[in-house]
Design an enzyme around this catalytic site. Structure first.
Site, mmCIF file in Angstrom:
data_model
loop_
_atom_site.group_PDB
_atom_site.id
_atom_site.type_symbol
_atom_site.label_atom_id
_atom_site.label_comp_id
_atom_site.label_asym_id
_atom_site.label_seq_id
_atom_site.Cartn_x
_atom_site.Cartn_y
_atom_site.Cartn_z
ATOM 1 N N LYS A 59 -18.339 -17.585 5.352
ATOM 2 C CA LYS A 59 -19.780 -17.502 5.556
ATOM 3 C C LYS A 59 -20.551 -16.830 4.434
ATOM 4 C CE LYS A 59 -19.688 -17.322 10.576
ATOM 5 N NZ LYS A 59 -19.792 -16.387 11.707
ATOM 6 N N GLY A 107 -12.103 -4.456 2.299
ATOM 7 C CA GLY A 107 -13.513 -4.089 2.475
ATOM 8 C C GLY A 107 -14.033 -3.209 1.349
ATOM 9 N N GLY A 114 -7.688 -9.585 1.474
ATOM 10 C CA GLY A 114 -6.491 -10.030 2.190
ATOM 11 C C GLY A 114 -6.082 -11.466 1.893
ATOM 12 N N ARG A 163 0.819 -1.213 0.000
ATOM 13 C CA ARG A 163 0.000 0.000 0.000
ATOM 14 C C ARG A 163 0.858 1.271 0.000
ATOM 15 N NH1 ARG A 163 -5.133 -1.181 4.046
ATOM 16 N NH2 ARG A 163 -6.466 -2.135 2.463
HETATM 17 C C1 3PG Z 1 -8.463 -1.857 5.457
HETATM 18 O O1 3PG Z 1 -7.336 -2.238 5.768
HETATM 19 O O2 3PG Z 1 -9.395 -2.630 5.191
HETATM 20 C C2 3PG Z 1 -8.692 -0.383 5.320
HETATM 21 O O3 3PG Z 1 -7.517 0.326 5.566
HETATM 22 C C3 3PG Z 1 -9.812 0.083 6.199
HETATM 23 O O4 3PG Z 1 -9.500 -0.093 7.549
HETATM 24 P P1 3PG Z 1 -10.690 -0.183 8.601
HETATM 25 O O5 3PG Z 1 -11.391 -1.477 8.342
HETATM 26 O O6 3PG Z 1 -10.051 -0.123 9.969
HETATM 27 O O7 3PG Z 1 -11.598 0.992 8.353
#
Ligand code: 3PG
Ligand code: MG
Length: 412
Positions: free
Chosen positions: A195, A371, A348, A37
């Site tokens: 899930k 996310g 991830g 990143r």
């Molecule tokens: C992540 O790593 O998914 C993003 O940087 C968002 O982080 P967060 O879920 O803590 O908002």
């Protein structure tokens, strides 16, 4: 996509504020485990420096309490990594919302973890107004956090004199938009994970778009159970069988299909050294659990992906962390890499699989979002992108003349 892009702006002498996503993983010894990143944001930083801007960058790191940052929440390791990558000093500034720090054109500073600022998480417009006073141009290059409605992602984009998308944000939205808006068909999506419940809205949204929905992990087990298969002790959600059938029906109505394994690798317990067998996916013996797809399924999956025009990948099809259950995900990764389809991947676990099987160079686009990538697939508007779009409307697009350095920096 209708928003202003960094490349369209004249940055010379401007105070440019970049919101990045440096929420990176660390090893137990405190060293950086992955700098993807950070490297992904270098084009934005270099572009601004080369153009003669005074550059300020911030990011969140973790989920700290506001107003109470600890040493563990500090971006100090990121400042060190950035400094090494850019080959120049990158001072880390504490308490920066006052604007009392020095940064000259051609210099870059890192502003400490923005989630430590009171009002950040609540998207406080007063905090945004305070920050907006000392910046000329706001750049959002934090695609990974675009699904959060927080001050440096949303309110500040609305309050800043000018707000634009950085090159990473632009590339992410272009790649994902291309894969989902006008995909080369067939469009295949791989959605795997433990899930159905956490990915039901994604599955429903994809059922309206894709030609083949490849399922893996606990999600696949629930769909197998919904088709009447005996899944033994496999992870699945008995209360979501009807939801699974609904997704299959919706897809079938459009002429699409859900791909599920015909044979599976099963184990007598969840462990690297468990007893392992191959089983028909329809009849997993009682007490045994599905931990990977079987050899026939690997061939059929590879054939499906070879014919695809576009592939969207999120999630492994087996417990690839254990060698005994890695063959399915290895085959999946290699089939995507070998396919002529335009391929994008994110999340991830998926990034870990890509690294493990060494196919990164042969995936067309790898998202930095977890996310945010998933919410994009769900078809939701990301709040940070919505704010950039709002600023792109003609009335707010005009660049007002902003007095340079109107806020007199204090000597450091
Ligand atoms: C992540 O790593 O998914 C993003 O940087 C968002 O982080 P967060 O879920 O803590 O908002
Ligand atoms: Mg997260």
């Amino acid at each position: 996509m209708n928003f202003l892009r960094l490349s369209e702006l004249d940055l010379a002498g401007k105070r440019v504020f970049i919101r990045a996503d440096f929420n990176v993983p660390f090893n137990t010894d405190g060293s950086l485990a992955d700098d993807t990143r950070i490297r992904a944001t270098l084009p934005a930083i270099r572009h601004c420096l080369d153009a003669g801007a005074a550059v300020m960058i911030t990011s969140h790191l973790g989920r700290p309490a506001e107003g109470a940052l600890t040493a563990a929440d500090s971006l100090a390791p990121v400042a060190a990594a950035l400094s090494a990558l850019l080959g120049r000093p990158v001072p880390l500034i504490q308490g920066w919302t006052s604007g009392h720090f020095r940064v000259q054109p051609g210099e870059v500073v890192l502003l400490e973890n923005c989630r430590g600022n009171v009002g950040e998480k609540a998207d406080d417009p007063r905090l945004a107004a305070r920050i907006a006073r000392f910046i000329d141009i706001y750049v959002n290059d934090a695609f990974g956090t675009a699904h959060r409605k927080e001050c440096t992602l949303h309110a500040l984009a609305l309050a800043a004199p000018v707000a634009c998308a950085g090159p990473l944000m632009t590339a992410e939205l272009d790649a994902l938009g291309r894969a989902l808006a006008q995909p080369a068909r067939p469009l295949a999506a791989i959605v795997a994970g433990s899930k159905v419940s956490t990915k039901l809205t994604i599955l429903e949204s994809l059922a309206d778009k894709v030609d083949v929905l490849v399922l893996g992990g606990g999600i696949a087990n629930t769909f197998l159970a919904a088709r009447g298969c005996e899944v033994g002790a496999s992870l699945h959600e008995p209360d979501l069988l009807e939801a699974a059938r609904r997704v299959e029906r919706r897809l079938a109505e459009r002429g699409g299909v859900v791909w599920l394994p015909e044979d599976v690798v099963i184990a007598d317990r969840f462990a690297a050294d468990a007893d392992v067998r191959i089983s028909d996916a329809e009849r997993v013996p009682a007490g045994w659990m599905i931990l990977d797809i079987g050899p026939k399924s690997r061939d059929s999956l590879a054939a499906v992906l070879a014919r695809a025009g576009t592939i969207v990948w999120n999630g492994p099809v087996g417990v690839f962390e254990f060698d005994a259950f890695a063959a399915g995900t290895r085959c999946l990764a290699e089939a995507i890499a070998a396919s002529p389809a335009y391929s994008i991947a994110g999340g991830g676990d998926t990034l870990a699989a890509i690294a493990r099987f060494g196919v990164g160079e042969r995936i067309d686009y790898i998202s930095t979002g977890g996310g945010a990538f998933l919410e994009f697939l769900e078809g939701r508007e990301l709040p940070a992108v919505a704010a950039l779009r709002a600023r792109a409307r003609p009335a707010s697009r005009r660049i007002e003349p902003v007095p340079q350095f109107e806020h007199e920096p204090e000597p450091s």
